[in-house]
Structure formats: C-alpha cells, structure tokens
Design a protein around this motif. Structure first.
Motif, PDB file in Angstrom:
ATOM      1  N   VAL A 174       0.790  -1.162   0.146  1.00 30.08           N
ATOM      2  CA  VAL A 174       0.157   0.048  -0.055  1.00 30.08           C
ATOM      3  C   VAL A 174       0.878   1.238  -0.028  1.00 30.08           C
ATOM      4  CG1 VAL A 174      -1.665   1.282   1.410  1.00 30.08           C
ATOM      5  CG2 VAL A 174      -1.890  -1.069   0.965  1.00 30.08           C
ATOM      6  N   SER A 175       1.904   1.166   0.708  1.00 26.59           N
ATOM      7  CA  SER A 175       2.927   2.281   0.588  1.00 26.59           C
ATOM      8  C   SER A 175       3.535   2.738  -0.557  1.00 26.59           C
ATOM      9  CB  SER A 175       4.000   2.219   1.953  1.00 26.59           C
ATOM     10  OG  SER A 175       4.882   1.084   1.204  1.00 26.59           O
ATOM     11  N   ASN A 176       3.364   1.989  -1.832  1.00 21.75           N
ATOM     12  CA  ASN A 176       3.643   2.208  -2.987  1.00 21.75           C
ATOM     13  C   ASN A 176       2.765   3.090  -3.704  1.00 21.75           C
ATOM     14  OD1 ASN A 176       6.361   0.775  -3.509  1.00 21.75           O
ATOM     15  ND2 ASN A 176       5.263  -0.929  -2.722  1.00 21.75           N
ATOM     16  N   LEU A 177       1.676   3.463  -3.127  1.00 22.77           N
ATOM     17  CA  LEU A 177       0.738   4.301  -3.774  1.00 22.77           C
ATOM     18  C   LEU A 177       1.489   5.749  -3.958  1.00 22.77           C
ATOM     19  CD1 LEU A 177      -2.780   3.318  -2.307  1.00 22.77           C
ATOM     20  CD2 LEU A 177      -1.857   2.897  -4.519  1.00 22.77           C
ATOM     21  N   ILE A 178       2.299   6.076  -3.143  1.00 16.45           N
ATOM     22  CA  ILE A 178       2.802   7.320  -3.182  1.00 16.45           C
ATOM     23  C   ILE A 178       3.852   7.364  -4.329  1.00 16.45           C
ATOM     24  CG2 ILE A 178       4.847   6.807  -1.553  1.00 16.45           C
ATOM     25  CD1 ILE A 178       2.541   9.999  -1.389  1.00 16.45           C
TER      26      ILE A 178
END
Length: 150
Positions: free
Chosen positions: A38-42
């Motif tokens: 999920v942190s890769n959305l940035i």
C-alpha cells in the motif's frame, strides 16, 4: 527477514530472494506484505499527475520519462510486495536501475540547448542498463541490486 510463522496466501509460496520484516499475508490473503504494498501508492499516483502536468506544460520528454519511470518503479514494487515472487522482484528492482539512468541523463542535461539529445550519454546509459540486467539475471543475488542501486 520475515517471521518464520508466515502463512502461504493467494500467490503461493515465496520465491523471491528477499522477504522483508513484515509478516506475510497477515492483513489479507491476497497481499503478502500489505503495508509495503500500500505504501507504494505514493510512488504511483503523484508521478502520474506529474507526467500529465509535464505534458500540459510542454516540458521536454525527459521530464515525462522521469515521472513515468517513478510510476513504473512504484508499480513494480507494488507487484513484488503483493506476491513475493522472484519474477515480480525483477519487476521491482530492474526498473530502479533504469529510472536511475533516466535521472542521471536528466541531471547531465540540465544545462544544455533545449530539445537536443545527448546520444553519447544515452548510449552509455542504455549499455549500462543492458549489462546490469544481464549480470542481474545470471547472478540472482540480492546483494548485486543493493550495490548497483546505491
């Protein structure tokens, strides 16, 4: 390394050479490392907007390529952390090498004539990418990526 009690999820057993400290499939059966994924959305959403804005502003293609490279790195990392498969690890790590080459090209081209192409630098960076890719596919050791990406 991830805890030994990791469970197998939707994507099957882990085949990657790396497994981070997050417990696998602890949040959902479909995502191996939920928070890393999920942190890769940035790394996906803002660069897409940057690429669109670069097109609207009529900026050089190298800026658009830089934003798109960040997007590809984010998507590759998303796929890797979601599956922990070796093929997805390659989709994560190799675009990092390629995007670094794009950034190096942009850095060296900051003080040049607008809309010109430095073919010597471009050739050198493409050759470097091909050599790194070839060695990476042969060696299959995570230390190689860690050394070349730093």
């Amino acid at each position: 390394m991830a805890p030994a009690a990791d469970r197998e999820g939707y994507w099957g057993p882990t085949t990657s050479t790396l497994d981070w400290c997050e417990e696998n499939y602890s949040v959902t059966w479909y995502i191996a490392e939920f928070w890393n994924t999920v942190s890769n959305l940035i790394m996906i959403i803002p660069p897409m907007f940057g690429a669109v804005q670069s097109v609207r502003d009529g900026l050089e293609k190298r800026y658009i390529a830089s934003y798109l490279a960040l997007t590809v790195v984010g998507m590759g990392s998303w796929c890797f952390h979601m599956t922990l498969k070796y093929e997805m690890q390659l989709l994560d790590e190799l675009p990092m090498i390629y995007s670094c080459c794009i950034f190096v090209y942009c850095m060296f081209e900051c003080f040049k004539i607008k809309n010109s192409v430095n073919y010597h630098l471009l050739f050198t960076l493409v050759l470097f990418s091909l050599i790194v890719t070839t060695v990476y596919l042969k060696v299959k050791e995570p230390i190689f990526h860690q050394v070349t990406a730093t």
